[in-house]
Structure formats: structure tokens, C-alpha cells
Design a protein around this motif. Structure first.
Motif, PDB file in Angstrom:
ATOM      1  N   GLY A 317       1.066  -1.187  -0.144  1.00 51.37           N
ATOM      2  CA  GLY A 317      -0.123   0.022   0.076  1.00 51.37           C
ATOM      3  C   GLY A 317       0.829   1.197   0.088  1.00 51.37           C
ATOM      4  N   PRO A 318       0.242   2.459   0.177  1.00 49.66           N
ATOM      5  CA  PRO A 318       0.988   3.759   0.027  1.00 49.66           C
ATOM      6  C   PRO A 318       1.942   3.745   1.116  1.00 49.66           C
ATOM      7  CG  PRO A 318      -1.419   4.070  -0.215  1.00 49.66           C
ATOM      8  CD  PRO A 318      -1.207   2.684   0.293  1.00 49.66           C
ATOM      9  N   VAL A 319       3.157   4.640   0.660  1.00 50.08           N
ATOM     10  CA  VAL A 319       4.079   4.617   1.817  1.00 50.08           C
ATOM     11  C   VAL A 319       3.470   5.619   2.758  1.00 50.08           C
ATOM     12  CG1 VAL A 319       6.501   5.768   2.281  1.00 50.08           C
ATOM     13  CG2 VAL A 319       5.987   4.304   0.192  1.00 50.08           C
ATOM     14  N   GLU A 320       2.924   6.660   2.499  1.00 47.24           N
ATOM     15  CA  GLU A 320       2.130   7.746   3.322  1.00 47.24           C
ATOM     16  C   GLU A 320       0.736   7.587   3.080  1.00 47.24           C
ATOM     17  OE1 GLU A 320       3.506  11.567   3.730  1.00 47.24           O
ATOM     18  OE2 GLU A 320       5.744  10.775   3.773  1.00 47.24           O
ATOM     19  N   GLY A 321      -0.392   7.737   4.109  1.00 45.77           N
ATOM     20  CA  GLY A 321      -1.600   7.667   4.185  1.00 45.77           C
ATOM     21  C   GLY A 321      -2.150   6.405   3.988  1.00 45.77           C
ATOM     22  N   THR A 322      -3.469   6.544   3.465  1.00 42.85           N
ATOM     23  CA  THR A 322      -4.215   5.256   3.425  1.00 42.85           C
ATOM     24  C   THR A 322      -4.694   4.992   1.746  1.00 42.85           C
ATOM     25  OG1 THR A 322      -6.337   6.365   3.395  1.00 42.85           O
ATOM     26  CG2 THR A 322      -5.450   5.961   5.394  1.00 42.85           C
ATOM     27  N   LEU A 323      -5.227   3.805   1.536  1.00 45.21           N
ATOM     28  CA  LEU A 323      -5.674   3.536   0.166  1.00 45.21           C
ATOM     29  C   LEU A 323      -6.684   4.693  -0.246  1.00 45.21           C
ATOM     30  CD1 LEU A 323      -4.160   0.681   1.117  1.00 45.21           C
ATOM     31  CD2 LEU A 323      -6.052  -0.501  -0.532  1.00 45.21           C
ATOM     32  N   ALA A 324      -7.766   4.782   0.673  1.00 46.57           N
ATOM     33  CA  ALA A 324      -8.476   5.890   0.286  1.00 46.57           C
ATOM     34  C   ALA A 324      -8.101   7.216  -0.184  1.00 46.57           C
ATOM     35  CB  ALA A 324      -9.616   5.817   1.630  1.00 46.57           C
ATOM     36  N   ASP A 325      -6.950   7.765   0.225  1.00 43.97           N
ATOM     37  CA  ASP A 325      -6.318   9.007  -0.345  1.00 43.97           C
ATOM     38  C   ASP A 325      -6.164   8.877  -1.535  1.00 43.97           C
ATOM     39  OD1 ASP A 325      -6.113   9.645   2.423  1.00 43.97           O
ATOM     40  OD2 ASP A 325      -3.870   9.303   2.584  1.00 43.97           O
ATOM     41  N   ARG A 326      -6.233   7.419  -2.524  1.00 41.11           N
ATOM     42  CA  ARG A 326      -5.813   7.433  -3.734  1.00 41.11           C
ATOM     43  C   ARG A 326      -6.966   7.319  -4.544  1.00 41.11           C
ATOM     44  NH1 ARG A 326       0.014   6.486  -3.709  1.00 41.11           N
ATOM     45  NH2 ARG A 326       0.617   7.076  -1.717  1.00 41.11           N
TER      46      ARG A 326
END
Lengths: 378, 378
Positions: A317-326
Motif C-alpha cells: 500500500g501507499p508509503v504515506e496515508g491510506t488506500l482511500a487517499d488514492r
């Protein structure tokens, strides 16, 4: 009547049973390791699956016990059965998922093709196996390994010296599993569902692309599998399902060798990563089918909804933040792709979600699925 | 970030948002009328949607408020907006679903074709309307009617004398809605999703078969709709969506007249029974799309997964026992049909579930869906 299914383990497999349970009006209860598990939306009890009393109390609240993982100890499984609970799959079937050496013995008994193997108890036995098999061996710890953990490809016995030390300390007279390094062109997987009555349904055999020992992509059906490959995969899986008496959904991971044989690599006695495509790509998803099978209900049809389905795991998953951020970027770019978010915090290598694309042109479908998954990396 | 959606109302529409929320990792909370609601699996709070304090407290726990039904009073909706909460659809759009006379006025303003209508305040006005429209009128209570409730086809004003009495007692100077009895060949429905930014996605227009004023079956897409019918339905729905400023998924129910015009019958500012086929029959279900739309996320593709999808409602359910009692027979008979059980106790006329079949041969698909639904009747 109402149907009540209890799932031991609160990971993404339990989570993905929730939509099927909602659709069918099945009461799904989960015994999770901790609060905030991936399956937390279902009626969740937090408790230790290694604790007999906890598991027995949980079993009282449901009609049938099934699993998100294969780690419930045999003693607890047998205690459940002895107390009159329906446990599906049962302890005898789960045993073969829990112990790779017992599994190899059973597969040989059933006449199912497997890589050359041996149970090796010490460095000398392993050295001898390596010498007999072209100077290499794939060594596996018989218990507890998954996703490439507990697997090493070695050319010298001392490369697993630590495992032999651990075996000696364990004191149970165990052994490691040594296997030939199979010269394979690709990996396949055959998913099957089996009811207690014996009825089975098979999905088409799929191709599983592994990276670093972890499933990265699945193509359904496996390209160039129509005919012989599909038939052999189905025959192998059927023989195992019947021979082992599996109930529920299970997966047979296969090598297709460069000389066009199929050999069994691993078994999973539960819904499996190589079946996630079926949520969006098959008439009946592996999760709905698992619920039907463990409840001894008639199984659903397993045809493909698209010519090709491609599933790509979101690993880490993303290095920063959450999946939903994308989501804004990913949804805008791939409006036909189906997104699955396991509700788990990103962490390197962790399976935190998957995406599935479908369509008639395999190159295009692969592109869409990879493009969608790429939004959730880095 | 995480996305948190609050749904007011715990019926089957809220329930069917759960699978989409699980897949996308959206935190779904429901404010239900009572415990054991159809949506009880989601994180559910029990409370009265007519109580301002209850609704305001619920809104604090989520990012956006949406609805399972259209009955939340305007005063509460406006209070939510004034307090800075995102309410989708907003009070202005919901007003037209709450008051059929205001809706007719708005549709006329927008130039959308509607049946001949009038707001009638007393028996004389209605008698005059009946005389002008071939000796018949369809009379509707402007508020609170659904599924054929609050609708009467009359040829004399005294057939709704009780409603005029109620109006007079209400003292708010209200009126009844009188409409011409439209000579229609069939009923259609156009579902649309619209984001706050204005982006829209439309599913194909569907045919809705009504029995006793209740939706019994839906065929998607509507037979013989390709071309002009589909275009006109889409134009009407687009004009309404933009003119009213709907956000989320909404439905336009249409009459196709015997002289081949389309007239708007009703609006629903939420996911709708005529869109249930999309769960199994479209790339993006109306429930996933509704969540995307109210969260202002890019919308998903709305193509059909099958040439034909047919949805049949389970109305009432078994006279004795539960829907689940019929699973063994129904599943065995119809292995390709998708079953949806709303977790509601059977009761005459109540929508307790639906089934969806799909395939290339419409006659066969209709047969399968009806055969599957029939297992849950009698």
C-alpha cells in the motif's frame, strides 16, 4: 430457520465473506484476534483461537464453524467435533494444510503428481537429497509457513542450519520438507468447492504470477489452458477433494513444468488469493460458495462473467496515508475496475487490497488492472 | 483519510450499501428506526429520524449524510446543512420527492413531459378535472405515498372524500394531486448517479412491471428501447438531475404511452427497486455508485454485464417459515441466479428479497428469475 456461520480469524478472507453473507441473509460471526480486524464490520468477538474455552463458547453461538486461516490447533478442532459442532473443513482435512510433510504423503497415496520430495531430519539427509536432485533443494518448514515465509531454495545444507537447530530444540522429532527445484514455466491454481454430501463445483484453472514468493497477479482462466491443462488440473483437484474429504472452498496450487506436466505445489483449505477474481469475475464468488458449501447448501454456478479477469494484489500500500487517499485518482482513471480495500493499515509486503478488471482483450485487461493497482503503491 | 457515510434509515436500501462499503473500505453507519433492522449488520445506532438532536449527533460521527428513505423533515435537513454537514441529496432535491405537487411544478418549469395534472383543493375542483380528462383521474396524496399507497384511480370526486376531509383537518391549506389516467403501454425507469461536481452516469433505461401498484419485475435494459426511447429517457433524467441538483443515485419512473411518448410518473431521490438488477448485472451497482456519488468520488462505469438482466421481487415471502427455509430447493433449481434476502420477517406484500438472473436469451432469463422467486412464495 436462519443460517449462522462462525469464522475463526478476522482477516480479509473473513471480511470478504461479509458481502455474500449480507446478500444471502446469513448471520456471520467472526472470532477475531484483535479489535479493529479486517472483518470488524461483521458481528465480531475478540478472542484467542488457541484457547479451547474461547473457541468452544464461540461455537455455541453458530451452526457451523469455518476459518479465515488454517492455524487452529488439531486438539481444539477435535474437541469441537467431539462436542457435536460442525467444523468445515474438518480437522482431518486441515491437517494436510497444517503439515506439508503429511500433505505430501497423502498426495502420494492418492496418486497425485508432486515434486520429488523427502522429509529430512538432519543436514546429512538434506545434503544427500541435494546431491540426488541436481545440486539444489527447496526446503520448507512443514508448519506455519505462508506467502514465501518458511521457504528457502538452497544448494548447501548449512543454508538451513538454523532450522535444524530449531527442530532439535523443539524435541518433537520433526523434519524439514525438501523438494526438487521444479523447472516450471508458470504457476496455476485450481479452486474447488465441496459440500459435505460430496457435490463439487470447480472454477476454471487460473494462472498465478508470483513475485518474491507472494501472489502478485491472477489471470482467469489461465491462458492456453483450455483442454488438457484444464482437465488435468480439475482431475487433480477432484482427487484431492475427495481423497482428503475437504468441505468448503479450497485451492490447489500447481506448477506447470517446462515439459508440460502439472505438479501440486501447495494446498489451502479455505478461500484463497487465487480465487479473489471470482468476486467480480464469476457467477458465484469463492466467498459465497464457501458459505454455501459449509452450510451444505447447493453450490452456485462457477462460470466466468468475462472472457478474461485479471486480479492484481495491492501489496504494502501507499508509503504515506491510506488506500482511500488514492481513490479520486484511481477511480477517475479506471472506471470499470473493481476495487477491494481490506481495511488494513499499509505496511511493506502486506496484502492490503486487490483490484479486478475484466473484458475480452487480455492485454487491455492486464493493463487496466495493473494501472489501477499502481495508484496504491509508492 | 477514511471515508465515513451515515445513512438515515435501516431498510433494505441501507442494507444493500453494506457490500459496496465493505469492498471499498468505506465506514458505513446507519441510523435505524429500531433494533434488528434490515441494515443491522452495519454499525447501527437506533434512533428517531424525526428528532433533531438524534440526527445532529449522528451527523457528527460521519463525513456525509445520505438516506434509505425520503421522510426526514425539511426542518431537520436544513438544520444539518446550516450546521455545516454535507447532506446528499440536499433538502432542495428531497423536497421534490417529498411533495408530488411541488415536483410536478418543478418538472413543468424544466420542460419535462408529465401527465396532465392539477392541484385540487376540494371535490368541485376534482370533479371539474375528471370532466376535462375523459371521466377519470388518478388522485394522489402529495406526501407520504409509496408502492401504490396514497394513489386511487377514480371517476367521481367522492371516491376520495376521506382525503379531502383529512386535508381540511390538517389545516395547512394543502391540495391533492390529480392526474390524467395515462394510456400507457408499459412503465420504464431511468436511474442516474450525479456527483456534487455535476458529473453523471446513467444506467440503461429499464422496464418495470408493476402488480397492484408495486414493482414486481425489472428487465434491464428495457426491450425495444435502443435508440429513441433510451435517448429520450436519458435526456429527461439528465434534465431533472441538473434542474433539481440531485446528488447521489436517483430514479425517474416513466410511462411509455401507447402513442410512444415518455411521461414522468414519479421521482425517487435514492437507490431504487428498479436499480437492484445492477448489483449483479452492471459493472457498478447502484449502491456502490451511490456511495461514490455522495462522497464526491469519480463514478464507476454503468455498462451491462449480461445482454439481459431480470430482477424479480420476493413480495411477502413464505406463508410459514423464513426465506432461508427455501434455500435448498431454490439454490438446487437455479444455480446461476443471484439471491438477495433482506433479513426481514415475511409479511403479505412486504418486499423481503429479490432475485436476479442474467443471460443472452430474454425468455430464458425471465423464466429463471421467476422460477427462483417462486420458491419463496406460498
Amino acid at each position: 430457520m436462519e443460517y449462522r456461520v462462525g469464522v475463526i480469524g478476522g482477516g480479509q478472507l473473513a471480511r470478504m465473506m461479509i458481502p455474500a453473507a449480507v446478500n444471502l441473509g446469513i448471520d456471520l460471526k467472526v472470532l477475531a484476534e484483535n479489535a479493529g480486524s479486517s472483518a470488524a464490520l461483521a458481528a465480531t468477538e475478540v478472542g484467542d483461537y488457541l484457547d479451547l474455552e474461547t473457541v468452544m463458547a464461540f461455537a455455541q453461538t453458530v451452526d457451523v464453524i469455518t476459518f479465515d486461516h488454517e492455524h487452529v490447533p488439531q486438539a481444539i478442532l477435535h474437541a469441537l467435533v467431539e462436542a457435536g459442532h460442525d467444523v468445515r473443513p474438518g480437522p482431518d482435512a486441515l491437517l494436510y494444510a497444517q503439515d506439508k510433510i503429511l500433505m505430501r504423503e497423502k498426495l502420494e497415496q492418492l496418486g497425485v503428481p508432486v515434486p520429488v520430495w523427502a522429509a529430512v531430519s538432519n543436514a546429512d539427509e538434506l545434503a544427500s537429497f541435494i546431491a540426488d536432485n541436481g545440486g539444489h533443494a527447496v526446503v520448507k518448514t512443514p508448519r506455519g509457513g505462508y506467502d514465501g515465509k518458511g521457504v528457502r531454495v538452497v544448494s548447501h545444507a548449512d543454508e538451513v542450519a538454523d532450522w535444524f537447530v530449531a527442530l532439535a530444540e523443539d524435541g518433537n522429532g520433526g523434519a524439514l520438507l525438501a523438494e526438487e527445484r521444479v523447472d516450471f514455466s508458470r504457476e496455476l491454481a485450481q479452486m474447488v468447492a465441496r459440500r459435505p454430501s460430496g457435490d463439487m463445483q470447480l472454477w476454471p484453472v487460473v494462472e498465478s504470477v508470483q513475485r518474491d514468493g507472494v501472489c502478485a497477479e491472477v489471470i482467469a482462466p489461465a491462458p492456453r489452458s483450455a483442454g488438457r491443462v484444464a482437465d488435468v488440473a480439475a482431475d487433480i483437484a477432484t482427487a484431492i477433494a475427495e481423497g482428503v474429504g475437504v468441505t468448503g472452498v479450497f485451492a490447489v496450487e500447481l506448477f506447470e513444468t517446462t515439459d508440460e506436466r502439472l505438479l501440486v505445489n501447495e494446498l489451502a483449505m479455505r478461500p484463497h488469493n487465487t480465487g479473489h477474481w471470482s468476486i467480480d469475475g464469476s457467477t458465484t464468488s469463492q466467498f459465497e460458495q464457501h458459505l454455501r458449501a459449509v452450510l451444505d447448501l447447493p453450490l452456485g454456478a462457477t462460470g466466468c462473467r468475462d472472457t478474461w479477469s485479471v486480479m492484481v494484489n495491492v501489496l504494502g500500500g501507499p508509503v504515506e496515508g491510506t488506500l482511500a487517499d488514492r481513490y479520486v485518482a484511481a477511480f477517475a482513471d479506471q472506471p470499470t475496475v473493481k476495487f477491494h480495500n481490506y481495511g488494513k493499515a499499509p505496511r511493506p509486503g502486506r496484502k492490503v487490497g486487490h483490484v479486478t478488471a475484466g473484458g475480452d482483450d487480455l492485454d487491455q485487461v492486464v493493463f487496466e488492472a495493473r494501472a489501477a493497482a499502481a495508484f496504491f503503491q509508492n
